[in-house]
Enzyme design. Structure first.
Site, PDB file in Angstrom:
ATOM      1  N   SER A   1       0.842  -1.202   0.000  1.00 47.77           N
ATOM      2  CA  SER A   1       0.000   0.000   0.000  1.00 47.77           C
ATOM      3  C   SER A   1       0.874   1.248   0.000  1.00 47.77           C
ATOM      4  CB  SER A   1      -0.919   0.024   1.226  1.00 47.77           C
ATOM      5  OG  SER A   1      -0.154   0.106   2.417  1.00 47.77           O
TER       6      SER A   1
ATOM      7  N   ASP B   1       7.746 -10.048   7.861  1.00 50.12           N
ATOM      8  CA  ASP B   1       7.864  -9.218   9.052  1.00 50.12           C
ATOM      9  C   ASP B   1       9.296  -8.714   9.094  1.00 50.12           C
ATOM     10  OD1 ASP B   1       8.188  -8.122  11.584  1.00 50.12           O
ATOM     11  OD2 ASP B   1       6.948  -9.622  12.580  1.00 50.12           O
TER      12      ASP B   1
ATOM     13  N   SER C   1      11.222  10.563   7.475  1.00 56.55           N
ATOM     14  CA  SER C   1      10.084  11.482   7.501  1.00 56.55           C
ATOM     15  C   SER C   1      10.602  12.853   7.893  1.00 56.55           C
ATOM     16  CB  SER C   1       9.048  11.006   8.534  1.00 56.55           C
ATOM     17  OG  SER C   1       8.105  12.024   8.816  1.00 56.55           O
TER      18      SER C   1
ATOM     19  N   TYR D   1       7.667   8.042  16.992  1.00 57.38           N
ATOM     20  CA  TYR D   1       7.797   8.077  15.535  1.00 57.38           C
ATOM     21  C   TYR D   1       9.019   8.895  15.120  1.00 57.38           C
ATOM     22  CZ  TYR D   1       6.380   8.724  10.647  1.00 57.38           C
ATOM     23  OH  TYR D   1       6.336   8.742   9.270  1.00 57.38           O
TER      24      TYR D   1
END
Length: 251
Positions: free
Chosen positions: A15, A57, A144, A157
């Site tokens: 995805s 995983d 990120s 995060y």
């Protein structure tokens, strides 16, 4: 690196950013293995691109066996792109007390340790390969903008993504003698499955915070950058932001 005919592995490929990257690599002629913890999602994307879907995983030693399965089908991968990750929110100390150590550890385990696990396993399999042009392989991790401007509730995060940024240059230096490159992409606010669950108004407000273009990033734009990094051999040891010039505020 010339992508055509090369074996590639994409984690989190079922995805979002990973799926878009799998499509982009396949369009360039790569033989793509899509890895995801969700086997149905991996197989769906693999079917769309004529690739192979496998359950994986990224936090487990058994990921080595999955890479071997991919190699049996397509040959040893010269391209690894790590897109697998999670992003639950939680303050350092919230209404119910300190952030659960288990919750914090899980984010670190999946995002940071999972990325390193796949990096080390893939690199070990690239090292014996003959040179393909100037290099043997390329690994791209996903960080990120939260690695640099973590917001309230992003302590776990941001820690995980900051760790990915921190390991990029030393990993590139470690693998330089083997002619294997390591880079990282740090996306801003992108239209991923997580944001598909919120209201149109909320998504619009997030997009409006981006200076230009004032919208959410599309996963295909991440994929285009990943493809360029693969093709441009001089890009090594870098973390590249793709964020429309956004600099995240505290909230």
């Amino acid at each position: 690196m010339d992508i055509s005919g090369i074996a590639a592995v994409v984690t989190g490929g079922g995805s979002g950013l990973g799926a878009a990257t799998a499509h982009a690599l396949a369009a360039k002629g790569a033989k793509v293995t899509v890895l995801d913890v969700n086997g149905d999602s991996a197989n769906k994307v693999a079917e769309e691109i004529g690739g192979l879907g496998l359950v994986c995983d990224v936090t487990k030693e058994s990921a080595a066996d999955v890479l071997d399965q991919a190699a049996e089908a397509h040959g040893a991968a010269r391209i690894l792109i790590n897109c697998a990750g999670i992003g639950p929110a939680g303050k350092t100390v919230g209404k119910n007390g300190p952030l659960s150590l288990a919750e914090y550890s899980k984010v670190i385990q999946v995002n940071l340790i999972g990325s390193f696990n796949m990096l080390r396993l893939a690199a070990a399999r690239m090292m014996p390969l003959d040179l393909h042009g100037e290099e043997r392989g390329i690994i791209i991790n996903t960080a990120s903008v939260a690695a640099f401007e973590g917001q309230i509730g992003q302590v776990a995060y941001s820690s995980s993504k900051g760790g990915i940024v921190g390991m990029t240059l030393p990993a590139a230096r470690d693998l330089a003698q083997s002619c294997i490159r390591v880079n990282t992409i740090a996306p801003g606010t992108f239209l991923t499955p997580l944001l598909m669950t919120v209201s149109d108004e909320f998504r619009a407000s997030l997009g409006a915070q981006v200076p230009f273009p004032s919208r959410l990033g599309d996963p295909s734009e991440y994929a285009k950058l990943a493809v360029h990094i693969v093709e441009n051999t001089m890009i090594n040891g870098e973390t590249i932001r793709i964020d429309g010039a956004i600099r995240m505020g505290p909230r």
